[in-house]
Design a protein around this motif. Structure first.
Motif, short mmCIF file in Angstrom:
data_model
loop_
_atom_site.label_atom_id
_atom_site.label_comp_id
_atom_site.label_asym_id
_atom_site.label_seq_id
_atom_site.Cartn_x
_atom_site.Cartn_y
_atom_site.Cartn_z
N GLY A 9 -24.46 -40.17 52.28
CA GLY A 9 -24.73 -40.88 51.04
C GLY A 9 -23.49 -40.96 50.16
N ILE A 10 -23.60 -41.78 49.14
CA ILE A 10 -22.51 -41.93 48.17
C ILE A 10 -22.11 -40.55 47.61
CG2 ILE A 10 -24.23 -42.49 46.37
CD1 ILE A 10 -22.10 -44.24 45.05
N GLY A 11 -20.81 -40.29 47.59
CA GLY A 11 -20.30 -39.04 47.03
C GLY A 11 -20.49 -37.82 47.91
N SER A 12 -21.01 -38.01 49.12
CA SER A 12 -21.23 -36.84 49.99
C SER A 12 -19.88 -36.29 50.48
CB SER A 12 -22.10 -37.22 51.20
OG SER A 12 -21.49 -38.26 51.93
N GLY A 13 -18.90 -37.17 50.57
CA GLY A 13 -17.57 -36.73 51.01
C GLY A 13 -17.19 -37.26 52.39
N LYS A 14 -17.76 -38.40 52.77
CA LYS A 14 -17.43 -39.01 54.08
C LYS A 14 -15.93 -39.24 54.22
CE LYS A 14 -19.71 -42.69 53.01
NZ LYS A 14 -20.34 -42.18 51.80
N THR A 15 -15.34 -39.86 53.18
CA THR A 15 -13.92 -40.19 53.27
C THR A 15 -13.07 -38.92 53.34
OG1 THR A 15 -14.42 -42.14 51.97
CG2 THR A 15 -12.11 -41.60 52.21
N THR A 16 -13.46 -37.93 52.56
CA THR A 16 -12.74 -36.64 52.57
C THR A 16 -12.79 -36.03 53.96
OG1 THR A 16 -13.42 -36.39 50.27
CG2 THR A 16 -12.65 -34.40 51.39
N GLU A 109 -16.26 -44.79 59.93
CA GLU A 109 -16.79 -44.26 58.67
C GLU A 109 -17.51 -45.37 57.93
OE1 GLU A 109 -15.88 -44.82 55.25
OE2 GLU A 109 -15.49 -42.89 54.34
N ARG A 138 -19.46 -35.97 41.34
CA ARG A 138 -18.25 -36.45 42.01
C ARG A 138 -18.03 -37.94 41.74
NH1 ARG A 138 -19.36 -33.95 47.97
NH2 ARG A 138 -18.66 -31.83 47.59
N ARG A 142 -15.08 -39.69 39.76
CA ARG A 142 -14.16 -40.51 40.57
C ARG A 142 -14.10 -41.95 40.06
NH1 ARG A 142 -15.99 -42.01 46.42
NH2 ARG A 142 -17.28 -43.34 45.10
N ASN A 173 -21.05 -30.52 52.89
CA ASN A 173 -19.89 -30.53 51.99
C ASN A 173 -20.34 -30.18 50.57
OD1 ASN A 173 -17.32 -30.99 50.92
ND2 ASN A 173 -17.65 -33.19 50.74
N GLU A 175 -19.28 -27.59 48.74
CA GLU A 175 -18.28 -26.79 48.02
C GLU A 175 -18.59 -25.30 48.09
OE1 GLU A 175 -17.29 -28.73 44.22
OE2 GLU A 175 -17.69 -30.63 45.24
N LEU A 179 -15.35 -26.43 54.70
CA LEU A 179 -15.41 -27.75 55.35
C LEU A 179 -14.63 -27.79 56.67
CD1 LEU A 179 -16.68 -30.43 54.65
CD2 LEU A 179 -14.62 -31.04 53.40
P1 ATP Z 1 -18.49 -43.14 48.74
O1 ATP Z 1 -19.69 -43.37 49.58
O2 ATP Z 1 -18.73 -43.40 47.31
O3 ATP Z 1 -17.26 -43.86 49.26
P2 ATP Z 1 -17.74 -40.65 49.99
O4 ATP Z 1 -18.95 -40.11 50.65
O5 ATP Z 1 -16.71 -41.30 50.87
O6 ATP Z 1 -18.15 -41.58 48.79
P3 ATP Z 1 -15.54 -39.12 48.94
O7 ATP Z 1 -14.87 -40.30 48.36
O8 ATP Z 1 -14.94 -38.46 50.12
O9 ATP Z 1 -17.08 -39.44 49.22
O10 ATP Z 1 -15.76 -37.99 47.83
C1 ATP Z 1 -16.22 -38.33 46.53
C2 ATP Z 1 -15.36 -37.59 45.49
O11 ATP Z 1 -15.63 -36.19 45.62
C3 ATP Z 1 -13.87 -37.78 45.72
O12 ATP Z 1 -13.23 -37.85 44.47
C4 ATP Z 1 -13.44 -36.52 46.47
O13 ATP Z 1 -12.11 -36.16 46.22
C5 ATP Z 1 -14.44 -35.47 45.92
N1 ATP Z 1 -14.78 -34.44 46.91
C6 ATP Z 1 -15.31 -34.64 48.13
N2 ATP Z 1 -15.50 -33.47 48.77
C7 ATP Z 1 -15.07 -32.52 47.93
C8 ATP Z 1 -15.02 -31.08 48.01
N3 ATP Z 1 -15.44 -30.41 49.09
N4 ATP Z 1 -14.51 -30.41 46.96
C9 ATP Z 1 -14.09 -31.08 45.85
N5 ATP Z 1 -14.12 -32.43 45.70
C10 ATP Z 1 -14.61 -33.12 46.73
#
Ligand code: ATP
Length: 198
Positions: A9-16, A109, A138, A142, A173, A175, A179
């Motif tokens: 989902g949005i903000g889950s951290g996929k890109t990270t 992704e 997040r 962001r 993810n 925190e 990870l």
């Molecule tokens: P979207 O679907 O909106 O593209 P996403 O799932 O790809 O979101 P990310 O962009 O990876 O999510 O992460 C969202 C925000 O949270 C980013 O600013 C990222 O730096 C931060 N973030 C992700 N994982 C962590 C973590 N484990 N600790 C701290 N910050 C995190």
């Protein structure tokens, strides 16, 4: 070469998480970025979008993102129409991109994999999750947006539990759990699988 989906989902951290895989040498295709590129450069897609939503969504050849956002805001049908048009264009780019990769496995992704049925073209799917409250914080920080705007985007996606159930791997993810060890474990399992196939 295995094709693995990476969703959440949005903000889950996929890109990270995707960036950690990239550090391990895994090629990653970023679908949402590619979707933006297609909407800006794929003439067939641009023609279709103009025909449905009006020529005004492009000005001097540039997609008017805020106009498009206004159209899809609270309009599930319009969002679905756009997804149905953009998805095949992105899929075509993904296949082309895959043909140029030399790896045991690649990652695709995308925020919506199960929602769009694209898991059918993938061997397995990894789901990244985080508690809703953390995802909310997040994305708000962001993207500098309000809670209601994040809630709106969340409501357009499937619940995390549904995606976790369908996925082959789950990376938390939150925190709290580390990870990188989770990524390393999935990476090692995928390498073993791809070596077996090869
Ligand atoms: P979207 O679907 O909106 O593209 P996403 O799932 O790809 O979101 P990310 O962009 O990876 O999510 O992460 C969202 C925000 O949270 C980013 O600013 C990222 O730096 C931060 N973030 C992700 N994982 C962590 C973590 N484990 N600790 C701290 N910050 C995190």
């Amino acid at each position: 070469m295995l094709k693995i989906g990476l969703t959440g989902g949005i903000g889950s951290g996929k890109t990270t998480v995707a960036q950690v895989f990239e550090k391990l040498g895994v090629p990653v295709f970023y679908s949402d970025l590619e979707a933006k590129t297609c909407m800006q450069s794929d003439d067939v897609l641009i023609g279709q979008l103009k025909a449905i939503f009006g020529k005004g969504i492009y000005m001097d050849g540039v997609l008017q993102k805020s106009r498009l956002a206004n159209i899809i805001f609270n309009d599930e049908k319009a969002l679905k129409t756009i997804n149905n048009l953009v998805h095949p264009a992105v899929q075509k780019s993904f296949e082309k991109w895959c043909a140029n990769q030399d790896a045991y496995y690649v990652l695709k992704e995308a925020a919506i994999i199960f929602e769009s049925g694209s898991e059918k073209g993938l061997d397995q799917v990894i789901c990244v999750s985080a508690p809703d409250k953390i995802r909310m914080q997040r994305v708000m920080s962001r993207d500098a947006i309000k809670e209601s705007q994040v809630l709106e985007r969340m409501s357009q996606q499937w619940k995390q539990s549904r995606k976790i159930e369908l996925a082959h791997f789950h990376i938390v993810n939150d925190e709290k759990q580390l990870l990188i060890p989770q990524v390393l474990e999935v990476h090692s399992l995928l390498l073993k699988q791809s070596v077996k196939i090869a």
